[in-house]
Write a protein that holds these residues in place. Structure first.
Motif, PDB file in Angstrom:
ATOM      1  N   VAL A  51      17.847  36.026  48.168  1.00  0.00           N
ATOM      2  CA  VAL A  51      18.866  36.532  47.239  1.00  0.00           C
ATOM      3  C   VAL A  51      18.252  36.215  45.824  1.00  0.00           C
ATOM      4  N   LEU A  52      18.711  37.212  44.856  1.00  0.00           N
ATOM      5  CA  LEU A  52      18.493  36.902  43.549  1.00  0.00           C
ATOM      6  C   LEU A  52      19.654  36.290  43.028  1.00  0.00           C
ATOM      7  N   ALA A  53      19.317  35.118  42.088  1.00  0.00           N
ATOM      8  CA  ALA A  53      20.382  34.543  41.511  1.00  0.00           C
ATOM      9  C   ALA A  53      19.924  34.808  39.858  1.00  0.00           C
ATOM     10  N   VAL A  54      20.893  35.269  39.367  1.00  0.00           N
ATOM     11  CA  VAL A  54      20.706  35.527  37.758  1.00  0.00           C
ATOM     12  C   VAL A  54      21.607  34.885  37.112  1.00  0.00           C
ATOM     13  N   THR A  55      21.100  34.015  36.112  1.00  0.00           N
ATOM     14  CA  THR A  55      22.082  33.217  35.251  1.00  0.00           C
ATOM     15  C   THR A  55      21.825  33.888  33.797  1.00  0.00           C
ATOM     16  N   GLN A  56      22.873  34.125  33.145  1.00  0.00           N
ATOM     17  CA  GLN A  56      22.435  34.740  32.035  1.00  0.00           C
ATOM     18  C   GLN A  56      23.334  34.177  30.835  1.00  0.00           C
ATOM     19  N   MET A  57      22.711  33.912  29.787  1.00  0.00           N
ATOM     20  CA  MET A  57      23.351  32.961  28.744  1.00  0.00           C
ATOM     21  C   MET A  57      23.925  34.132  27.638  1.00  0.00           C
ATOM     22  N   VAL A  58      25.171  34.311  27.888  1.00  0.00           N
ATOM     23  CA  VAL A  58      26.043  35.376  27.019  1.00  0.00           C
ATOM     24  C   VAL A  58      26.117  34.943  25.355  1.00  0.00           C
ATOM     25  N   ALA A  59      26.460  33.641  25.495  1.00  0.00           N
ATOM     26  CA  ALA A  59      26.796  33.526  24.156  1.00  0.00           C
ATOM     27  C   ALA A  59      26.608  31.784  23.989  1.00  0.00           C
ATOM     28  N   MET A  60      26.339  31.256  22.786  1.00  0.00           N
ATOM     29  CA  MET A  60      25.881  29.871  22.810  1.00  0.00           C
ATOM     30  C   MET A  60      26.822  29.180  21.765  1.00  0.00           C
ATOM     31  N   ASP A  61      27.343  27.976  22.039  1.00  0.00           N
ATOM     32  CA  ASP A  61      27.999  27.056  21.028  1.00  0.00           C
ATOM     33  C   ASP A  61      29.117  27.650  20.274  1.00  0.00           C
ATOM     34  N   SER A  83      30.236  36.734  37.610  1.00  0.00           N
ATOM     35  CA  SER A  83      31.314  36.003  37.063  1.00  0.00           C
ATOM     36  C   SER A  83      30.813  35.425  35.813  1.00  0.00           C
ATOM     37  N   LEU A  84      32.026  35.217  34.657  1.00  0.00           N
ATOM     38  CA  LEU A  84      31.814  34.693  33.395  1.00  0.00           C
ATOM     39  C   LEU A  84      32.520  33.448  33.353  1.00  0.00           C
ATOM     40  N   ARG A  85      31.660  32.472  32.749  1.00  0.00           N
ATOM     41  CA  ARG A  85      32.280  31.204  32.946  1.00  0.00           C
ATOM     42  C   ARG A  85      32.013  30.570  31.390  1.00  0.00           C
ATOM     43  N   ARG A  86      32.676  29.327  31.033  1.00  0.00           N
ATOM     44  CA  ARG A  86      32.315  28.692  30.060  1.00  0.00           C
ATOM     45  C   ARG A  86      31.757  27.360  30.686  1.00  0.00           C
ATOM     46  N   SER A  87      30.620  26.972  29.845  1.00  0.00           N
ATOM     47  CA  SER A  87      29.846  25.968  30.422  1.00  0.00           C
ATOM     48  C   SER A  87      30.580  24.555  30.451  1.00  0.00           C
ATOM     49  N   ASP A  88      31.509  24.302  29.381  1.00  0.00           N
ATOM     50  CA  ASP A  88      32.055  23.215  29.029  1.00  0.00           C
ATOM     51  C   ASP A  88      33.618  23.357  28.665  1.00  0.00           C
ATOM     52  N   PRO A  89      34.341  23.839  29.797  1.00  0.00           N
ATOM     53  CA  PRO A  89      36.077  24.046  29.339  1.00  0.00           C
ATOM     54  C   PRO A  89      36.811  23.045  28.762  1.00  0.00           C
ATOM     55  N   ALA A  90      36.164  21.911  28.435  1.00  0.00           N
ATOM     56  CA  ALA A  90      37.073  20.729  27.686  1.00  0.00           C
ATOM     57  C   ALA A  90      36.466  20.510  26.334  1.00  0.00           C
ATOM     58  N   GLY A  91      35.185  21.090  26.138  1.00  0.00           N
ATOM     59  CA  GLY A  91      34.847  20.456  24.807  1.00  0.00           C
ATOM     60  C   GLY A  91      35.000  21.145  23.869  1.00  0.00           C
ATOM     61  N   VAL A  92      34.548  20.627  22.504  1.00  0.00           N
ATOM     62  CA  VAL A  92      34.957  21.309  21.269  1.00  0.00           C
ATOM     63  C   VAL A  92      34.121  22.835  21.139  1.00  0.00           C
ATOM     64  N   THR A  94      31.389  25.519  23.379  1.00  0.00           N
ATOM     65  CA  THR A  94      31.122  25.802  24.714  1.00  0.00           C
ATOM     66  C   THR A  94      29.849  27.184  24.685  1.00  0.00           C
ATOM     67  N   ASP A  95      29.373  27.074  25.906  1.00  0.00           N
ATOM     68  CA  ASP A  95      28.391  28.378  26.177  1.00  0.00           C
ATOM     69  C   ASP A  95      29.137  29.084  27.008  1.00  0.00           C
ATOM     70  N   VAL A  96      28.634  30.432  27.046  1.00  0.00           N
ATOM     71  CA  VAL A  96      29.505  31.179  28.263  1.00  0.00           C
ATOM     72  C   VAL A  96      28.329  31.972  28.869  1.00  0.00           C
ATOM     73  N   LEU A  97      28.399  31.830  30.235  1.00  0.00           N
ATOM     74  CA  LEU A  97      27.316  32.147  30.986  1.00  0.00           C
ATOM     75  C   LEU A  97      27.874  33.157  32.067  1.00  0.00           C
ATOM     76  N   GLN A  98      26.986  34.177  32.329  1.00  0.00           N
ATOM     77  CA  GLN A  98      27.271  34.997  33.479  1.00  0.00           C
ATOM     78  C   GLN A  98      26.632  34.732  34.648  1.00  0.00           C
ATOM     79  N   ALA A 126      29.418  41.512  27.315  1.00  0.00           N
ATOM     80  CA  ALA A 126      30.279  40.534  27.061  1.00  0.00           C
ATOM     81  C   ALA A 126      29.937  39.480  25.837  1.00  0.00           C
ATOM     82  N   ALA A 127      28.652  39.463  25.522  1.00  0.00           N
ATOM     83  CA  ALA A 127      28.019  38.850  24.279  1.00  0.00           C
ATOM     84  C   ALA A 127      28.532  39.624  23.066  1.00  0.00           C
TER      85      ALA A 127
END
Length: 134
Positions: A51-61, A83-92, A94-98, A126-127
Motif C-alpha cells: 500500500v502507499l501511505a500518503v502524509t500531506q502537510m496541509v497547514a503549519m502552526d 482523513s484530515l487531522r490536527r497534529s496537536d488537538p490540545a496545543g496553542v 497545531t499543524d493540519v495533516l491529511q 484544504a490548505a
C-alpha cells in the motif's frame, strides 16, 4: 528490486507530474503540490499486498481554536479520500495533516497518478480553505 521498491519508484515518477519531487531517503518520496508537501511511503501489509501511505502537510502552526477544530472536522467529513487531522488537538498551535493509504501494487501508472492527484489536490484545497491563501 523488490515489489515495494519498484512501487515507490513508479510513484516517484508519476507524482513528478504534480510537482517537484525529492528523495530524502531510500524509503520515501516527498512532493511539493501547491502550498503543501506530502511524503509517500510503501508499506507491505502481506506478501503481494503493498500500500502507499500518503502524509500531506496541509497547514503549519495554525492557532488551535475551536473554529479551526470545526473547520478541520467539517472539511474532513466532506473528503472522499483520506482523513484530515490536527497534529496537536490540545496545543496553542497545531499543524493540519491529511492521511491516506491505499493498495497500489497492481495499479497501472495512469490510475496511480489519478488517485495521487485526487488525494493531493484535496489536500491543497484544504490548505487554501484553512489558511485563506490560494
Amino acid at each position: 528490486m523488490t515489489d515495494a521498491l519498484a512501487l515507490l519508484e513508479r510513484a516517484a515518477e508519476v507524482v513528478a507530474e504534480l510537482g517537484p519531487v525529492e528523495r530524502p531517503d531510500a524509503e520515501s518520496v516527498v512532493v511539493q503540490v501547491g502550498p503543501t508537501r506530502a511524503s509517500i511511503r510503501v508499506v507491505t501489509l502481506a506478501d503481494g499486498l503493498d500500500v502507499l501511505a500518503v502524509t500531506q502537510m496541509v497547514a503549519m502552526d495554525l492557532p488551535n481554536t475551536p473554529d479551526l477544530r470545526d473547520d478541520v472536522e467539517a472539511f474532513g467529513a466532506r473528503m472522499s479520500f483520506g482523513s484530515l487531522r490536527r497534529s496537536d488537538p490540545a496545543g496553542v498551535t497545531t499543524d493540519v495533516l491529511q492521511y491516506y493509504t491505499f493498495p497500489a501494487g497492481r495499479l497501472e501508472d495512469l490510475p496511480l497518478l489519478m488517485v495521487l492527484h485526487i488525494v493531493l489536490a484535496n489536500g491543497v484545497d484544504a490548505a487554501e480553505r484553512l489558511t485563506g491563501k490560494s
